[in-house]
Design a protein around this motif. Sequence first.
Motif, PDB file in Angstrom:
ATOM      1  N   THR A 143       0.837  -1.208   0.000  1.00  0.00           N
ATOM      2  CA  THR A 143       0.000   0.000   0.000  1.00  0.00           C
ATOM      3  C   THR A 143       0.871   1.257   0.000  1.00  0.00           C
ATOM      4  OG1 THR A 143      -1.717  -1.242   1.128  1.00  0.00           O
ATOM      5  CG2 THR A 143      -1.892   1.158   1.231  1.00  0.00           C
ATOM      6  N   LEU A 144       1.931   1.225   0.813  1.00  0.00           N
ATOM      7  CA  LEU A 144       2.859   2.358   0.806  1.00  0.00           C
ATOM      8  C   LEU A 144       3.562   2.473  -0.549  1.00  0.00           C
ATOM      9  CD1 LEU A 144       4.207   1.879   4.411  1.00  0.00           C
ATOM     10  CD2 LEU A 144       3.315   4.048   3.534  1.00  0.00           C
ATOM     11  N   THR A 172       2.490   6.066  -7.589  1.00  0.00           N
ATOM     12  CA  THR A 172       2.036   7.412  -7.970  1.00  0.00           C
ATOM     13  C   THR A 172       3.091   8.094  -8.825  1.00  0.00           C
ATOM     14  OG1 THR A 172       0.730   7.544  -5.949  1.00  0.00           O
ATOM     15  CG2 THR A 172       1.190   9.623  -7.063  1.00  0.00           C
ATOM     16  N   ARG A 173       4.349   7.909  -8.463  1.00  0.00           N
ATOM     17  CA  ARG A 173       5.431   8.526  -9.252  1.00  0.00           C
ATOM     18  C   ARG A 173       5.435   7.978 -10.684  1.00  0.00           C
ATOM     19  NH1 ARG A 173      11.221  10.843  -8.025  1.00  0.00           N
ATOM     20  NH2 ARG A 173      11.594  11.360 -10.178  1.00  0.00           N
ATOM     21  N   SER A 181      -7.322  10.462  -4.268  1.00  0.00           N
ATOM     22  CA  SER A 181      -6.972  10.565  -2.853  1.00  0.00           C
ATOM     23  C   SER A 181      -8.224  10.227  -2.044  1.00  0.00           C
ATOM     24  CB  SER A 181      -6.423  11.952  -2.541  1.00  0.00           C
ATOM     25  OG  SER A 181      -5.988  12.001  -1.191  1.00  0.00           O
ATOM     26  N   THR A 182      -8.205  10.537  -0.790  1.00  0.00           N
ATOM     27  CA  THR A 182      -9.231   9.990   0.104  1.00  0.00           C
ATOM     28  C   THR A 182      -9.551  10.933   1.254  1.00  0.00           C
ATOM     29  OG1 THR A 182      -9.606   8.258   1.732  1.00  0.00           O
ATOM     30  CG2 THR A 182      -7.338   8.714   1.209  1.00  0.00           C
ATOM     31  N   SER A 183     -10.726  10.777   1.799  1.00  0.00           N
ATOM     32  CA  SER A 183     -11.088  11.493   3.024  1.00  0.00           C
ATOM     33  C   SER A 183     -10.163  11.104   4.177  1.00  0.00           C
ATOM     34  CB  SER A 183     -12.530  11.171   3.395  1.00  0.00           C
ATOM     35  OG  SER A 183     -12.705   9.783   3.525  1.00  0.00           O
ATOM     36  N   GLU A 184      -9.473   9.949   4.035  1.00  0.00           N
ATOM     37  CA  GLU A 184      -8.579   9.516   5.120  1.00  0.00           C
ATOM     38  C   GLU A 184      -7.408  10.476   5.314  1.00  0.00           C
ATOM     39  OE1 GLU A 184      -9.379   6.992   7.082  1.00  0.00           O
ATOM     40  OE2 GLU A 184     -11.034   6.251   5.853  1.00  0.00           O
ATOM     41  N   VAL A 185      -7.145  11.361   4.347  1.00  0.00           N
ATOM     42  CA  VAL A 185      -6.077  12.346   4.581  1.00  0.00           C
ATOM     43  C   VAL A 185      -6.467  13.282   5.723  1.00  0.00           C
ATOM     44  CG1 VAL A 185      -5.203  12.291   2.201  1.00  0.00           C
ATOM     45  CG2 VAL A 185      -6.842  14.076   2.870  1.00  0.00           C
ATOM     46  N   TYR A 186      -7.756  13.346   6.073  1.00  0.00           N
ATOM     47  CA  TYR A 186      -8.194  14.171   7.213  1.00  0.00           C
ATOM     48  C   TYR A 186      -8.045  13.413   8.532  1.00  0.00           C
ATOM     49  CZ  TYR A 186     -10.322  16.949   3.459  1.00  0.00           C
ATOM     50  OH  TYR A 186     -10.538  17.699   2.325  1.00  0.00           O
ATOM     51  N   GLY A 187      -7.725  12.103   8.478  1.00  0.00           N
ATOM     52  CA  GLY A 187      -7.526  11.310   9.699  1.00  0.00           C
ATOM     53  C   GLY A 187      -8.780  11.309  10.559  1.00  0.00           C
ATOM     54  N   ASP A 188      -8.565  11.424  11.876  1.00  0.00           N
ATOM     55  CA  ASP A 188      -9.687  11.522  12.821  1.00  0.00           C
ATOM     56  C   ASP A 188      -9.928  13.020  12.990  1.00  0.00           C
ATOM     57  OD1 ASP A 188     -11.611  11.034  14.675  1.00  0.00           O
ATOM     58  OD2 ASP A 188     -10.275  10.257  16.220  1.00  0.00           O
ATOM     59  N   PRO A 189     -10.866  13.599  12.208  1.00  0.00           N
ATOM     60  CA  PRO A 189     -10.865  15.053  12.026  1.00  0.00           C
ATOM     61  C   PRO A 189     -11.294  15.842  13.252  1.00  0.00           C
ATOM     62  CG  PRO A 189     -12.734  14.064  10.887  1.00  0.00           C
ATOM     63  CD  PRO A 189     -11.932  12.924  11.456  1.00  0.00           C
ATOM     64  N   GLU A 194      -0.998   7.923   5.106  1.00  0.00           N
ATOM     65  CA  GLU A 194       0.228   8.662   4.785  1.00  0.00           C
ATOM     66  C   GLU A 194       0.662   8.418   3.343  1.00  0.00           C
ATOM     67  OE1 GLU A 194       0.938  11.030   6.488  1.00  0.00           O
ATOM     68  OE2 GLU A 194       1.087  10.649   8.632  1.00  0.00           O
ATOM     69  N   ALA A 195       0.369   7.230   2.808  1.00  0.00           N
ATOM     70  CA  ALA A 195       0.684   6.985   1.388  1.00  0.00           C
ATOM     71  C   ALA A 195      -0.104   7.963   0.528  1.00  0.00           C
ATOM     72  CB  ALA A 195       0.350   5.548   1.014  1.00  0.00           C
TER      73      ALA A 195
END
Length: 314
Positions: free
Chosen positions: A90-91, A98-99, A116-124, A148-149
């Motif tokens: 996954t990383l 992506t590169r 990308s994903t809503s997960e970039v907001y983590g536990d908002p 983080e990926a």
Amino acid sequence: MNRAVVTGGAGFLGSHLCEALLDRGSAVVCVDNLLTGTHENVARLAGRPGFRFLHRDVTRPLDVPGPVSHVLHFASAASPADYLRLPIQTLDVGSQGTRNALELAERKGARFVLASTSEVYGDPLVHPQPEGYWGNVNPVGPRSVYDEAKRFGEALTAAFRQARGLDTAIVRIFNTYGPRMRPDDGRAIPTFLRQALAGEPLTVTGDGTQTRSICHVSDTVRGIVLLAESGHPGPMNIGSPFEISMADLAAVVIELTGSRSTIRYVERPVDDPGVRRPDTSLARRALGWEPGVPVEKGLLDTLDWFRVELGVAA
Ligand code: NAD
């Protein structure tokens, strides 16, 4: 869009995206290593003119013969059950993959779109989440391999735009559901539907008060295509403002399926976000996009597909 490359095109979202692009008259090259996707997802596309499947790992050097107008980078395990099982892959797909996809777009002079994903907001800590919110992510927790990926993928995409002048867009997709989700993929809706159809207890994690906003795949894909066809760089949230707690969602699934299943509360995963709802004003303003499928209709459509997939009579 003349000829699009869709990495991860044999997955749940990617296969719907390939289909939508073909329907709009674009040729499509689906690039996938079938890590979490399947041939069946794209089997119905195989005979359509302009569709090509390439069995490739996008973490390896990537070339696609012929002209390309768009590269849509969707390859990545996405379900927590998958990315916790496949942490390094996954990383790798979020970084090197992506590169490679960005460099393919650069060589072809194509527009690049990062899933990308809503997960970039983590536990908002901000609710609902606008694109300007930077997030609250644990960089070393179990979910970090995905979160983080994706954050690195966004940074790399922004750098290719700024330093190399590539035409790019970032779409932050929120929880999406619909036909072709794997019954065993571990996400809440497939899990609840599978359990309800089997008459098993629906396993709700924690106390079930945590929320998600759920969007039908046809709405999500429409938003992604509009963004790809626009010149907008994003990041742009695409998701439904319809927010529901996991306990309520389980109750809705029991009602829709007419199941006699009960609800069983189980341990909540580490760093599981407490709330999740997109601020979609940017997508509305820039693309005129908003979701249109009512949740009950969307769930019934998904239920129909699960009945066939699991061989359960209506
Ligand atoms: P999925 O697991 O069904 O699809 C991912 C696809 O990527 C699979 O077909 C898999 O085989 C392929 N893949 C993985 N690693 C690869 C590699 N190294 N090389 C080539 N192909 C590879 O997941 P999905 O739900 O369809 O998600 C697709 C994309 O959308 C992902 O990037 C995910 O992060 C993003 N996304 C999805 C959601 C959602 O709700 N489904 C939400 C936010 C973001």
